[in-house]
Design a protein around this motif. Structure first.
Motif, PDB file in Angstrom:
ATOM      1  N   TYR A 630       0.838  -1.199   0.000  1.00  0.00           N
ATOM      2  CA  TYR A 630       0.000   0.000   0.000  1.00  0.00           C
ATOM      3  C   TYR A 630       0.874   1.249   0.000  1.00  0.00           C
ATOM      4  O   TYR A 630       0.590   2.221  -0.736  1.00  0.00           O
ATOM      5  CB  TYR A 630      -0.907  -0.010   1.231  1.00  0.00           C
ATOM      6  N   MET A 631       1.969   1.271   0.740  1.00  0.00           N
ATOM      7  CA  MET A 631       2.864   2.422   0.800  1.00  0.00           C
ATOM      8  C   MET A 631       3.558   2.602  -0.553  1.00  0.00           C
ATOM      9  O   MET A 631       3.765   3.744  -1.011  1.00  0.00           O
ATOM     10  CB  MET A 631       3.909   2.218   1.907  1.00  0.00           C
ATOM     11  N   LYS A 633       2.401   1.823  -3.567  1.00  0.00           N
ATOM     12  CA  LYS A 633       1.429   2.404  -4.496  1.00  0.00           C
ATOM     13  C   LYS A 633       1.281   3.893  -4.264  1.00  0.00           C
ATOM     14  O   LYS A 633       1.167   4.684  -5.191  1.00  0.00           O
ATOM     15  CB  LYS A 633       0.068   1.725  -4.348  1.00  0.00           C
ATOM     16  N   LYS A 634       1.252   4.282  -3.028  1.00  0.00           N
ATOM     17  CA  LYS A 634       1.104   5.694  -2.716  1.00  0.00           C
ATOM     18  C   LYS A 634       2.295   6.492  -3.238  1.00  0.00           C
ATOM     19  O   LYS A 634       2.157   7.599  -3.760  1.00  0.00           O
ATOM     20  CB  LYS A 634       0.959   5.876  -1.184  1.00  0.00           C
ATOM     21  N   VAL A 635       3.500   5.953  -3.119  1.00  0.00           N
ATOM     22  CA  VAL A 635       4.711   6.659  -3.555  1.00  0.00           C
ATOM     23  C   VAL A 635       4.722   6.788  -5.067  1.00  0.00           C
ATOM     24  O   VAL A 635       5.064   7.834  -5.643  1.00  0.00           O
ATOM     25  CB  VAL A 635       5.972   5.934  -3.029  1.00  0.00           C
ATOM     26  N   ARG A 637       2.222   6.789  -7.187  1.00  0.00           N
ATOM     27  CA  ARG A 637       1.194   7.709  -7.638  1.00  0.00           C
ATOM     28  C   ARG A 637       1.601   9.161  -7.386  1.00  0.00           C
ATOM     29  O   ARG A 637       1.250  10.050  -8.132  1.00  0.00           O
ATOM     30  CB  ARG A 637      -0.116   7.423  -6.919  1.00  0.00           C
ATOM     31  N   ALA A 638       2.314   9.338  -6.348  1.00  0.00           N
ATOM     32  CA  ALA A 638       2.733  10.698  -6.040  1.00  0.00           C
ATOM     33  C   ALA A 638       3.827  11.124  -7.029  1.00  0.00           C
ATOM     34  O   ALA A 638       3.920  12.297  -7.404  1.00  0.00           O
ATOM     35  CB  ALA A 638       3.242  10.802  -4.610  1.00  0.00           C
TER      36      ALA A 638
END
Length: 638
Positions: A630-631, A633-635, A637-638
């Motif tokens: 999950y972390m 994916k967040k990185v 996308r950012a």
């Protein structure tokens, strides 16, 4: 009261008190009422009379001719065997018996002194000669009734270690056999038979009573025999033809069975002994120079007055001899193959009546008692405080799978209740009925049981046993032998009254010191209560192992047929299902209940804690497992 009641009454130990005649003057003798009893074995004795003792008679432990006071019935009639053999031979085995001479030899010096006369040979008139008192030598036809009561201690067969005895009577060429009524597998058989036949005197007078052992294959074997000289008894001065009863009664089991009444016998005895009398004057009877005065209890009963004097004949007659009382005799059985050893005893007696004095009454009924049919119903309601014999497989807690077994003594059909599983407190609920039909002898208080002794037995053997109800509590096991927890034995004739509650049910109920109230189911007919169950495994010590609530009901056969009841909980008159706790079940057949009551009940808090811990662990595991992705994916996308 029947004949067997009289027999058991006569064989029982009774206090004996001598009470002879007592005199109030030189020529007057007072006769008390309680002197009506006849002589017992040995010297004449008299004992006090109770109402229950009037029906008894004398039981001789030996042959009647061996009783000392009767002298073998040879006071004047003796038997001399006539043999045939070589004159030079002194070997008795070579001598052949040809006949028996019966008579009497007396040698007197002449002229006859006054005391030369034998008192046992009473003289008549001078014209009668020295032997004027002897009965006339004329043919006599006599009715003989032979009563065979029972046999004792018979010699068993070597092959079967028991006997199937039956009776045979032989008089000369006449033979009576009771082979069809043999008694199976008994060393102490009870016959209760009367055999009638006619004997002719002079003629064959030796009565042989034989006992044979019945065999299915082969000839029957002789157990033993006894020989009775009928002529000696018939012509004896002791009047051995028919024993004198203790009281003169016209009805009942003690009814007078002689052909002559006591007053007629007394007249004949006085006439034969040349005594003046009897002369009756109210309660006084004069014989010779003596007057016998009777107490007021006699009233005007002339027959019992005469009977009393007949029982005292040894004190009245000049010859001082006794008359034979009503009796049974015990005769020893001998076998010709081994004549020195006894082969048992036979209890019996004889009655003889001359043709012109045959009594109108039928032979006395001495047949075996017929048992009555009963039905015993026992309802097992509950148990309580039964010891817990097992440990639960999964939980280790104490428990018992309780069931009750019951039977009546001698009955092979033991009955059991269903099982109350997983009793955790010793409580069991059953509502289960046992039904025991049985045969019962009320007077003897015994259950009659008929069964085959072995698989090779041809027929059934009868046993008489005390009526004892056995109730046992057991613990059922699936993979091993059931455990016996305790027993209660109840003698139906006398057992402790049941307690009203479990708190009152203690070991003190089983005490036999007379302080505990006792009851008989044959009188009470129905009883319900609690009884203690005990075990005696620990060095014979009694230990309370539980309590059982039961209802015991006794019905005669007619009542049982009108109100039938089924075994167990079945109809008719079915019982309700017991209300057992939900914990009562079989673990193997009820896995869901096992999980519910064996695990959840005892470990529910631990299970909840484990479930919570597992859920929390799963949450953390999922968090750490899914958090990196999950972390990432967040990185991205950012």
């Amino acid at each position: 009261m029947d004949w067997w009641s009289r027999y058991y009454l006569s064989t029982g130990e009774q206090p004996q008190i001598e009470e002879p005649f007592y005199s109030t003057g030189s020529d007057t003798v007072v006769v008390p009422r309680n002197s009506l009893l006849s002589a017992t074995f040995g010297a004449p004795r008299v004992r006090n009379v109770a109402e229950t003792d009037t029906a008894g008679f004398v039981v001789y432990p030996t042959e009647l001719e061996n009783v000392p006071e009767f002298g073998g019935f040879q006071e004047w009639l003796h038997s001399f065997e006539l043999t045939k053999g070589k004159k030079i031979s002194r070997n008795p085995l070579r001598e052949k018996s040809m006949a028996v001479l019966k008579g009497c030899f007396r040698i007197y010096r002449t002229p006859l002194p006054p005391d030369a006369l034998d008192p046992l040979l009473p003289l008549g008139e001078v014209s009668g000669g020295l032997f004027g008192g002897i009965p006339k030598n004329k043919p006599a036809k006599v009715l003989v009734r032979t009563y065979i009561v029972k046999a004792m201690n018979l010699e068993p067969s070597k092959a079967r270690n028991t006997t199937d005895p039956y009776v045979v009577l032989q008089l000369g060429k006449h033979r009576l056999s009771d082979k069809e009524n043999y008694i199976s597998k008994q060393l102490n058989p009870v016959f209760g038979k009367c055999f009638e036949f006619v004997a002719n005197f002079p003629g064959s007078s030796l009565l042989r009573v034989l006992l044979f052992d019945w065999n299915l294959v082969g000839a029957d074997e002789l157990i033993g025999e006894t020989v009775i000289d009928l002529e000696n008894r018939f012509y004896s001065r002791h009047r051995a033809t028919c024993g004198l009863a203790r009281f003169y009664e016209t009805t009942g089991p003690n009814a007078w069975r002689d052909a002559l009444k006591p007053s007629e016998i007394l007249q004949k005895m006085c006439r034969d002994c040349w005594l003046d009398g009897p002369h009756n004057d109210g309660r006084r009877i004069r014989i010779g120079k003596f007057v016998y005065e009777f107490q007021e209890e006699f009233g005007d009963d002339q027959e019992n007055m005469a009977l009393t004097l007949l029982h005292r004949w040894n004190e009245i007659s000049q010859a001082k001899y006794s008359l034979v009382p009503e009796h049974v005799e015990t005769r020893t059985l001998h076998n010709p193959m081994n004549p020195l050893e006894p082969h048992g005893q036979l209890v019996m007696w004889l009655d003889m009546f001359e043709e012109d004095t045959v009594p109108p009454t039928m032979p006395r009924e001495i047949s075996m008692r017929k048992p009555e049919s009963y039905e015993l119903r026992v309802i097992i309601w509950n148990t309580d405080e039964v010891i817990l014999a097992d440990d639960a497989f999964f939980t280790g807690e104490k428990m018992s799978d309780i069931y009750v077994k019951g039977w009546l003594t001698g009955k092979e059909d033991a009955q059991t209740t269903d099982v109350h599983y997983r009793s955790l407190t010793g409580e069991g609920n059953f509502n289960w009925r046992f039904v025991f039909p049985f045969e019962y002898l009320t007077v003897e208080r015994r259950v009659v049981v008929k069964r085959k002794v072995s698989v090779f037995s041809w027929d059934e053997t009868e046993f008489k046993l005390p009526p004892v109800l056995e109730l046992q509590v057991w613990d059922a096991d699936h993979f091993s032998k059931d455990d016996h927890l305790g027993t209660i034995s109840l003698d139906l004739n006398r057992f402790p009254r049941g307690a009203y509650s479990t708190s009152l049910c203690t070991l003190d109920m089983l005490r036999k010191d007379g302080t505990v109230p006792q009851m008989s189911i044959f009188k009470q007919r129905c009883v319900r209560g609690w009884w203690p169950v005990v075990s005696r495994k620990n060095k014979g010590k009694t230990k309370l192992t539980g309590k059982i609530e039961a209802e015991i009901q006794l019905l005669i056969q007619e009542e049982a047929e009108k109100n039938p009841a089924g075994r167990g909980r079945k109809g008719p008159n079915a019982l309700e299902e017991p209300k057992r706790p939900e914990t009562s079940f079989i673990n193997i057949l009820n896995p869901l209940k096992t999980l519910r009551y064996a695990f959840w009940k005892n470990y529910k808090y631990k299970i909840i804690k484990v479930v919570i811990l597992v859920a929390v662990a799963l949450i953390f595991l999922l968090f750490f497992y899914s958090a990196p992705g999950y972390m990432a994916k967040k990185v991205l996308r950012a």
